[in-house]
Design an enzyme around this catalytic site. Structure first.
Site, PDB file in Angstrom:
ATOM      1  N   HIS A  54     -12.090 -10.064  15.505  1.00  0.00           N
ATOM      2  CA  HIS A  54     -11.491 -11.396  15.618  1.00  0.00           C
ATOM      3  C   HIS A  54     -10.701 -11.492  16.917  1.00  0.00           C
ATOM      4  CE1 HIS A  54     -10.199 -15.271  14.073  1.00  0.00           C
ATOM      5  NE2 HIS A  54      -8.924 -14.963  14.303  1.00  0.00           N
ATOM      6  N   HIS A 102      -6.401 -19.783  17.472  1.00  0.00           N
ATOM      7  CA  HIS A 102      -7.685 -19.146  17.163  1.00  0.00           C
ATOM      8  C   HIS A 102      -8.453 -19.991  16.155  1.00  0.00           C
ATOM      9  CE1 HIS A 102      -5.991 -17.039  13.353  1.00  0.00           C
ATOM     10  NE2 HIS A 102      -5.120 -17.932  13.758  1.00  0.00           N
ATOM     11  N   CYS A 160     -14.384 -17.776  16.307  1.00  0.00           N
ATOM     12  CA  CYS A 160     -13.228 -17.308  17.082  1.00  0.00           C
ATOM     13  C   CYS A 160     -13.566 -17.006  18.544  1.00  0.00           C
ATOM     14  CB  CYS A 160     -12.602 -16.081  16.408  1.00  0.00           C
ATOM     15  SG  CYS A 160     -13.660 -14.611  16.350  1.00  0.00           S
TER      16      CYS A 160
END
Length: 215
Positions: A176, A188, A123
């Protein structure tokens, strides 16, 4: 309010005052434009604010010329600055458009922990790759550090290109990151199953949302 607007307002106000206060005088004046211009400069330069109606105001021509030169100089500087700001904004918008195109071209690529592209990403590696290659900006490598970098942004003020952060591990800290692309959506590198994808900032992600930054 910029200089152009201030100058225009002052001119209009001064002309209006000159017309209303000296109407009788203008009726006997053979050159109304010169009279109004003279009265306008009197008002702007804080010289004689009223006219004696003899149309023989005592301001020196040099003061008027200096005032005109100052006004024109300010207007020209303002035009140059406005033009520069517009050009910079256009360049910034073009770069962000390129960044979003680059980001979208990664959709479908696999998620690999620790990968920074171009064939696979995790990510934080994905957003770092886009910011570096499309925007020329170096940002931290991992999502937790990225969440402390740049300017904090309220959720209601999100703009395209902002980084949005989540606590997906339920550990009370950012784990994240994705890149906001507008309309309540972000792209993402989600997980090994789904890879790079577009998601909505609703449901699971809304619940685990932990803030946004503008690098």
């Amino acid at each position: 309010m910029n200089v152009n607007q201030i100058v225009m307002i002052e001119l209009l106000n001064a002309i209006s005052k000159s017309n209303s206060k000296n109407k009788a005088c203008t009726n006997n004046n053979s050159n109304v434009f010169d009279f109004v211009l003279q009265s306008t400069f009197n008002s702007i330069l804080n010289d004689s604010p009223t006219c004696s109606c003899s149309c023989s105001c005592s301001n020196e021509n040099q003061n008027k010329l200096n005032g005109l030169d100052t006004l024109l100089s300010n207007v020209n500087v303002s035009k140059v600055n406005n033009s520069s700001n517009i050009n910079n904004a256009q360049k910034s918008n073009n770069k962000m458009d390129d960044a979003i195109k680059l980001l979208e071209s990664q959709i479908g690529k696999p998620y690999v922990w620790g990968a920074t592209g171009p064939k696979s990403f995790d990510c934080s590696g994905l957003v770092q790759y886009v910011y570096k290659n499309a925007l020329g900006k170096d940002i931290p490598r991992v999502s937790y550090e990225q969440s402390k970098f740049g300017k904090a942004i309220d959720k209601k003020d999100l703009q395209v290109g902002d980084l949005i952060f989540f606590d997906t591990m339920n550990k009370g800290r950012v784990s994240h990151v994705g890149m906001y692309v507008g309309n309540g959506e972000f792209i993402h590198a989600s997980n090994p199953k789904d890879g790079v994808k577009k998601s909505k900032l609703t449901g699971y992600y809304e619940k685990h949302y932990r803030g946004a930054r503008r690098p």
